[in-house]
Design a protein around this motif. Sequence first.
Motif, PDB file in Angstrom:
ATOM      1  N   MET A  10     -26.064  34.332 -23.715  1.00  0.00           N
ATOM      2  CA  MET A  10     -25.736  33.187 -22.871  1.00  0.00           C
ATOM      3  C   MET A  10     -25.345  33.639 -21.455  1.00  0.00           C
ATOM      4  SD  MET A  10     -25.657  29.896 -22.927  1.00  0.00           S
ATOM      5  CE  MET A  10     -25.576  29.477 -24.674  1.00  0.00           C
ATOM      6  N   THR A  11     -24.650  34.789 -21.388  1.00  0.00           N
ATOM      7  CA  THR A  11     -24.238  35.297 -20.080  1.00  0.00           C
ATOM      8  C   THR A  11     -25.442  35.663 -19.224  1.00  0.00           C
ATOM      9  OG1 THR A  11     -22.167  36.159 -21.007  1.00  0.00           O
ATOM     10  CG2 THR A  11     -22.903  37.074 -18.906  1.00  0.00           C
ATOM     11  N   TRP A  12     -26.427  36.318 -19.844  1.00  0.00           N
ATOM     12  CA  TRP A  12     -27.618  36.709 -19.089  1.00  0.00           C
ATOM     13  C   TRP A  12     -28.427  35.492 -18.663  1.00  0.00           C
ATOM     14  CZ3 TRP A  12     -28.391  40.929 -16.580  1.00  0.00           C
ATOM     15  CH2 TRP A  12     -27.772  42.113 -16.994  1.00  0.00           C
ATOM     16  N   ILE A  13     -28.469  34.465 -19.490  1.00  0.00           N
ATOM     17  CA  ILE A  13     -29.147  33.222 -19.112  1.00  0.00           C
ATOM     18  C   ILE A  13     -28.476  32.639 -17.872  1.00  0.00           C
ATOM     19  CG2 ILE A  13     -29.568  30.821 -19.803  1.00  0.00           C
ATOM     20  CD1 ILE A  13     -29.874  31.808 -22.660  1.00  0.00           C
ATOM     21  N   HIS A  14     -27.151  32.654 -17.873  1.00  0.00           N
ATOM     22  CA  HIS A  14     -26.384  32.140 -16.733  1.00  0.00           C
ATOM     23  C   HIS A  14     -26.676  32.951 -15.471  1.00  0.00           C
ATOM     24  CE1 HIS A  14     -22.985  30.433 -14.556  1.00  0.00           C
ATOM     25  NE2 HIS A  14     -22.642  31.672 -14.225  1.00  0.00           N
ATOM     26  N   ILE A  15     -26.685  34.260 -15.579  1.00  0.00           N
ATOM     27  CA  ILE A  15     -26.904  35.121 -14.410  1.00  0.00           C
ATOM     28  C   ILE A  15     -28.308  34.944 -13.845  1.00  0.00           C
ATOM     29  CG2 ILE A  15     -27.105  37.521 -13.652  1.00  0.00           C
ATOM     30  CD1 ILE A  15     -24.885  38.196 -15.668  1.00  0.00           C
ATOM     31  N   ILE A  16     -29.308  34.986 -14.718  1.00  0.00           N
ATOM     32  CA  ILE A  16     -30.705  34.866 -14.263  1.00  0.00           C
ATOM     33  C   ILE A  16     -30.948  33.501 -13.638  1.00  0.00           C
ATOM     34  CG2 ILE A  16     -33.106  34.782 -15.026  1.00  0.00           C
ATOM     35  CD1 ILE A  16     -32.355  36.847 -17.179  1.00  0.00           C
ATOM     36  N   ALA A  17     -30.453  32.450 -14.291  1.00  0.00           N
ATOM     37  CA  ALA A  17     -30.618  31.096 -13.752  1.00  0.00           C
ATOM     38  C   ALA A  17     -29.924  30.967 -12.403  1.00  0.00           C
ATOM     39  CB  ALA A  17     -30.071  30.067 -14.732  1.00  0.00           C
ATOM     40  N   GLY A  18     -28.764  31.599 -12.259  1.00  0.00           N
ATOM     41  CA  GLY A  18     -28.039  31.544 -10.993  1.00  0.00           C
ATOM     42  C   GLY A  18     -28.794  32.223  -9.866  1.00  0.00           C
ATOM     43  N   LEU A  19     -29.369  33.387 -10.143  1.00  0.00           N
ATOM     44  CA  LEU A  19     -30.137  34.104  -9.115  1.00  0.00           C
ATOM     45  C   LEU A  19     -31.366  33.303  -8.702  1.00  0.00           C
ATOM     46  CD1 LEU A  19     -29.917  37.763 -10.485  1.00  0.00           C
ATOM     47  CD2 LEU A  19     -28.734  36.803  -8.501  1.00  0.00           C
ATOM     48  N   VAL A  20     -32.063  32.727  -9.687  1.00  0.00           N
ATOM     49  CA  VAL A  20     -33.240  31.905  -9.383  1.00  0.00           C
ATOM     50  C   VAL A  20     -32.830  30.691  -8.556  1.00  0.00           C
ATOM     51  CG1 VAL A  20     -35.062  30.457 -10.380  1.00  0.00           C
ATOM     52  CG2 VAL A  20     -34.522  32.661 -11.412  1.00  0.00           C
ATOM     53  N   ALA A  27     -20.857  25.827 -18.758  1.00  0.00           N
ATOM     54  CA  ALA A  27     -20.011  24.851 -19.458  1.00  0.00           C
ATOM     55  C   ALA A  27     -19.868  25.212 -20.934  1.00  0.00           C
ATOM     56  CB  ALA A  27     -20.610  23.452 -19.305  1.00  0.00           C
ATOM     57  N   ILE A  28     -20.955  25.632 -21.560  1.00  0.00           N
ATOM     58  CA  ILE A  28     -20.905  26.013 -22.979  1.00  0.00           C
ATOM     59  C   ILE A  28     -19.962  27.190 -23.188  1.00  0.00           C
ATOM     60  CG2 ILE A  28     -22.253  27.001 -24.869  1.00  0.00           C
ATOM     61  CD1 ILE A  28     -24.639  25.349 -23.860  1.00  0.00           C
ATOM     62  N   LEU A  40     -16.947  29.059 -26.011  1.00  0.00           N
ATOM     63  CA  LEU A  40     -16.979  30.475 -26.354  1.00  0.00           C
ATOM     64  C   LEU A  40     -15.833  31.273 -25.743  1.00  0.00           C
ATOM     65  CD1 LEU A  40     -20.838  31.122 -25.992  1.00  0.00           C
ATOM     66  CD2 LEU A  40     -19.540  30.481 -28.029  1.00  0.00           C
ATOM     67  N   ARG A  41     -15.522  30.996 -24.497  1.00  0.00           N
ATOM     68  CA  ARG A  41     -14.459  31.736 -23.810  1.00  0.00           C
ATOM     69  C   ARG A  41     -13.733  30.754 -22.904  1.00  0.00           C
ATOM     70  NH1 ARG A  41     -16.545  36.433 -20.126  1.00  0.00           N
ATOM     71  NH2 ARG A  41     -17.138  34.628 -18.881  1.00  0.00           N
ATOM     72  N   THR A  42     -12.681  30.169 -23.408  1.00  0.00           N
ATOM     73  CA  THR A  42     -12.019  29.061 -22.725  1.00  0.00           C
ATOM     74  C   THR A  42     -11.652  29.400 -21.284  1.00  0.00           C
ATOM     75  OG1 THR A  42     -11.084  28.357 -24.833  1.00  0.00           O
ATOM     76  CG2 THR A  42     -10.123  27.420 -22.843  1.00  0.00           C
ATOM     77  N   ASP A  43     -12.127  28.561 -20.384  1.00  0.00           N
ATOM     78  CA  ASP A  43     -11.823  28.683 -18.950  1.00  0.00           C
ATOM     79  C   ASP A  43     -11.924  27.287 -18.363  1.00  0.00           C
ATOM     80  OD1 ASP A  43     -11.646  29.145 -16.259  1.00  0.00           O
ATOM     81  OD2 ASP A  43     -13.028  30.828 -16.232  1.00  0.00           O
ATOM     82  N   HIS A  44     -10.798  26.590 -18.305  1.00  0.00           N
ATOM     83  CA  HIS A  44     -10.797  25.185 -17.906  1.00  0.00           C
ATOM     84  C   HIS A  44     -11.392  24.956 -16.517  1.00  0.00           C
ATOM     85  CE1 HIS A  44      -7.254  24.666 -20.890  1.00  0.00           C
ATOM     86  NE2 HIS A  44      -8.380  24.301 -21.447  1.00  0.00           N
ATOM     87  N   VAL A  45     -11.012  25.773 -15.551  1.00  0.00           N
ATOM     88  CA  VAL A  45     -11.452  25.559 -14.175  1.00  0.00           C
ATOM     89  C   VAL A  45     -12.964  25.732 -14.056  1.00  0.00           C
ATOM     90  CG1 VAL A  45     -11.254  26.349 -11.798  1.00  0.00           C
ATOM     91  CG2 VAL A  45      -9.219  26.268 -13.244  1.00  0.00           C
ATOM     92  N   THR A  46     -13.486  26.813 -14.602  1.00  0.00           N
ATOM     93  CA  THR A  46     -14.936  27.048 -14.536  1.00  0.00           C
ATOM     94  C   THR A  46     -15.705  25.940 -15.227  1.00  0.00           C
ATOM     95  OG1 THR A  46     -14.603  29.450 -14.464  1.00  0.00           O
ATOM     96  CG2 THR A  46     -16.777  28.670 -15.118  1.00  0.00           C
TER      97      THR A  46
END
Length: 226
Positions: free
Chosen positions: A1-11, A48-49, A54-60
């Motif tokens: 999921m982290t890599w999906i987030h990173i790749i999507a962000g760069l694109v 958001a997921i 998976l790793r609670t972070d309210h602000v993000t």
Amino acid sequence: MTWIHIIAGLVAILAGAMAMIAAKGSPLHRKAGNMFTMSMLIMTGSAAIVSFFLRTDHVTGVVALVTAYLVGTSWLVVKRKVADSYRLLAGLAVVAAIVGVYSLSLWFNFVEDPKTLITRNSPPQTLVFFGVVSLLCAALDLRLLRAGQIVGAQRLVRHLWRMCFAMLIATGSFFAGQMQVFPAIVRKSTLLGLPVLLIPVLLVIVTTLYWLVRTLLKRKRVKASA
């Protein structure tokens, strides 16, 4: 999921940059805009997921939801008429209002007891800013739904500021919020007295203001000649 987030962000950042530079309404602008929208929704969805499940972070989590909402409503305004997407717009307005209330409630709970807020890198004050933005956007959506239509410069301004704001969030999160991923020489480098990593963020702000001013001035010229 982290890599999906990173790749999507760069694109998203690359596609957003092309969309901001390209002539508005051109084939390049439309293709880059569609790519930006798709990649931003994937990026914010994955964020958001991770933040809520998976790793609670309210602000993000709040920032991810508001950003996804901005992208979605910005895309809709240039793709469909208000009447054709009335229910969807109404639903998104409700979501924005709920997220705004949720964000501010997290902040007030934090003020009473800091232990109630789980966050990693983002300052708690971010909740106030995005809570207010979300509620204001919901109010603007209700105004749009009451009007039943949006045309001309107003339509373009709504599209521009929401999409560019989302681009600013993505750019700021990567270049300013993730400085640790860059080599030390890049983090310490400056250009014209400014940190190199802040320049992309400033370019997004300047480009946004340029297109907004240009759109509004064009509207005034059209009214004057009418």
